[in-house]
Design an enzyme around this catalytic site. Structure first.
Site, PDB file in Angstrom:
ATOM      1  N   GLY A  50     -16.300  47.979  35.798  1.00  0.00           N
ATOM      2  CA  GLY A  50     -16.536  46.639  36.063  1.00  0.00           C
ATOM      3  C   GLY A  50     -16.002  46.184  35.266  1.00  0.00           C
ATOM      4  O   GLY A  50     -16.853  46.102  33.950  1.00  0.00           O
ATOM      5  N   ALA A  51     -15.924  44.481  34.944  1.00  0.00           N
ATOM      6  CA  ALA A  51     -15.272  43.857  33.478  1.00  0.00           C
ATOM      7  C   ALA A  51     -15.697  42.236  33.684  1.00  0.00           C
ATOM      8  O   ALA A  51     -14.531  41.418  32.996  1.00  0.00           O
ATOM      9  CB  ALA A  51     -13.693  43.948  34.094  1.00  0.00           C
ATOM     10  N   TRP A  54     -20.720  40.685  30.860  1.00  0.00           N
ATOM     11  CA  TRP A  54     -21.914  41.654  29.751  1.00  0.00           C
ATOM     12  C   TRP A  54     -21.297  43.374  30.383  1.00  0.00           C
ATOM     13  O   TRP A  54     -21.438  43.759  29.320  1.00  0.00           O
ATOM     14  CB  TRP A  54     -23.251  41.573  30.916  1.00  0.00           C
ATOM     15  N   GLY A  55     -20.626  43.311  31.166  1.00  0.00           N
ATOM     16  CA  GLY A  55     -19.775  44.943  30.846  1.00  0.00           C
ATOM     17  C   GLY A  55     -18.941  45.126  30.067  1.00  0.00           C
ATOM     18  O   GLY A  55     -18.698  45.951  29.514  1.00  0.00           O
ATOM     19  N   LYS A 287     -35.741  37.294  38.448  1.00  0.00           N
ATOM     20  CA  LYS A 287     -36.371  36.743  37.732  1.00  0.00           C
ATOM     21  C   LYS A 287     -34.356  35.704  38.190  1.00  0.00           C
ATOM     22  O   LYS A 287     -34.733  34.046  38.449  1.00  0.00           O
ATOM     23  CB  LYS A 287     -35.613  36.633  36.200  1.00  0.00           C
ATOM     24  N   ASN A 350     -27.083  31.718  36.654  1.00  0.00           N
ATOM     25  CA  ASN A 350     -27.444  31.568  37.821  1.00  0.00           C
ATOM     26  C   ASN A 350     -28.608  30.192  37.188  1.00  0.00           C
ATOM     27  O   ASN A 350     -28.266  29.223  38.848  1.00  0.00           O
ATOM     28  CB  ASN A 350     -29.023  32.485  38.286  1.00  0.00           C
TER      29      ASN A 350
END
Length: 465
Positions: A50-51, A54-55, A287, A350
């Site tokens: 997964g890119a 964060w990854g 959160k 988010n």
């Protein structure tokens, strides 16, 4: 000849580290190789799956730190092929490249600059996996990374991996790891998996419980839960790569979490370890729920500090209430949860999503996978938490009506977010009505209810009472 400060910075990014730190990094790598039983000449294989932002940053940090030790470690990242880069993004990417001299020089040196010129002119189509090789994550164009080894064939990427970094959204984790299981059938050694995903699913039968990404991976692959860890913390991917000071926790079995915390720790990225895997993972998803509402309130009130503080008081009281359902010692979670919530409200995707919805820049019909941002995991988390906490089998005593009610009845913000985002019964402005409800409890009362009643439901996280 004495290097200038600028030259030292360029060498840091080009080589992955400043030369005088070679020894300690290599020693950390050797310790991990020894723990994983790697023989001389057999490199440790680390693969990101997964890119997203964060990854990609996580793999880039490892490449920057250890990539020069090619005989001891191989670092690569998998992403799906075929995703095109649209013309607007290609134009913006060209501007970013030309604004950063070190990136421009690197691309010219690698004979990779011309394709970005052609894409800027509309004469060529770029692909997400193609630009990632040059250090550009499609979800984070403004923050160039180091060049990465990109693999688009999942089997090729993972079949011999020693450490797998799950950078997928929680909504995609199960499906991809079910496919990975097929490629691991003949394995002799058991890999270690570090999940970065923040999101949950609700499993309503035979009894209500939360299903987290590490549990999904465990079910999908059969890898023992002792070999699956979660890493999360109050951080923004682009800021971490730009060396802003940050910290995180890696949670899981002691055998792996302590050596991995040491391996991953950098001067600007401090990694602590904790044995409570699932609870910290769930808090990372919780959160995101309230961050979307915070973005809505900010936009709808023209960034009113008073309105945002009212919302913050209400949403934190609901989160505290929910943690008392999920954790036997919820007070231990207060610091990490509030810190993660705070940074998400300030700059997370988010909260941004909630703002864009309220401003009319995005619509619910566009879905929760947003161009340039990736998956907005808070949307699915709203649905999961609402469905879970609506179960009558989890009923708690209503403090005033003195009758059992589903826990969600004591979480009006969560209820309203569900009715706005999922069932779409109410317009976005209804989040303000929830804040102004005259019958709503003082947030302090909800916290006192949680603290003075026995709400803990160990079955929610799959624990035995």
């Amino acid at each position: 000849m004495v290097e200038t400060t600028q030259e030292m910075k360029q060498n840091f990014h080009a080589n992955g580290l400043i030369q005088n730190s070679n020894g300690s990094l290599e020693e950390k790598l050797d310790e991990l190789r020894h723990l994983m039983g790697k023989a001389e000449g057999d490199p440790l294989r680390i693969v990101g799956v997964g890119a997203g932002a964060w990854g990609s940053v996580f793999i880039a940090l490892l490449q920057d730190s250890f990539g020069h030790l090619r005989d001891k470690v191989l670092i690569r990242i998998w992403r799906r092929p075929g995703r095109t880069v649209d013309r607007v993004t290609a134009e913006h990417l060209f501007e970013v490249i030309n604004s950063k001299e070190d990136v421009l020089r690197r691309l010219i040196r690698r004979c990779a600059y011309l394709k970005y010129v052609e894409a800027r002119l509309g004469d060529r189509t770029l692909y997400a996996d193609e630009i990632l090789k040059d250090g550009f994550c499609l979800n984070m164009i403004d923050t160039p990374l180091c060049p990465l080894k990109v693999v688009t064939n999942l089997q090729e990427a993972v079949w011999d991996a020693d450490i797998v970094i799950n950078g997928l959204p929680s909504t995609e984790t199960r499906g991809v790891f079910e496919e990975i299981r097929r490629y691991w059938k003949e394995r002799i050694t058991v890999p270690v998996i570090i999940s970065l995903a923040k999101g949950i699913e609700a499993e309503l039968g035979p009894e209500p419980r939360i299903l987290t990404p590490t549990q999904m991976i465990n079910r999908a692959t059969g890898i023992p839960i002792e070999n699956i860890l979660y890493l999360g913390g109050p951080n923004i991917a682009s800021e971490i790569y730009n060396k802003e000071y940050a910290n995180a926790r890696i949670c899981g079995a002691e055998k792996w979490r302590k050596p991995l915390a040491n391996f991953l720790r950098l001067p600007h990225f401090i990694v602590w370890d904790n044995g409570d895997l699932v609870t910290h993972e769930v808090m990372g998803g919780l959160k995101n729920v309230y961050a979307i509402g915070a973005g809505m309130v900010a936009a709808l009130t023209n960034e009113s500090a008073t309105s945002k503080s009212v919302y913050f008081a209400l949403c934190t009281s609901e989160m505290i209430f929910i943690t008392h359902l999920l954790a036997e010692e919820p007070e231990k979670l207060a610091g990490p949860l509030l810190a993660d919530t705070y940074v998400t409200l300030l700059k997370g995707r988010n909260a941004w999503y909630g703002q864009q919805l309220a401003k009319g820049e995005l619509s619910l019909e566009m879905g929760d996978s947003i161009k340039g941002k990736g998956m907005i995991q808070g949307v699915s988390a709203v649905k999961a938490f609402y469905e879970l906490l609506s179960q009558s089998s989890l009923s708690v005593l209503h403090p005033e009506e003195n009758k059992p009610v589903a826990p969600v009845e004591l979480c009006p913000i969560l209820k309203m977010l569900y009715k706005i985002l999922i069932t779409r019964e109410f317009p976005l402005q209804a989040i303000l009505d929830a804040l102004r409800d005259e019958t709503m409890y003082d947030p302090k009362d909800r916290i006192e209810i949680a603290q003075t009643h026995v709400f803990y439901r160990p079955s929610l996280l799959g624990h035995q009472p």
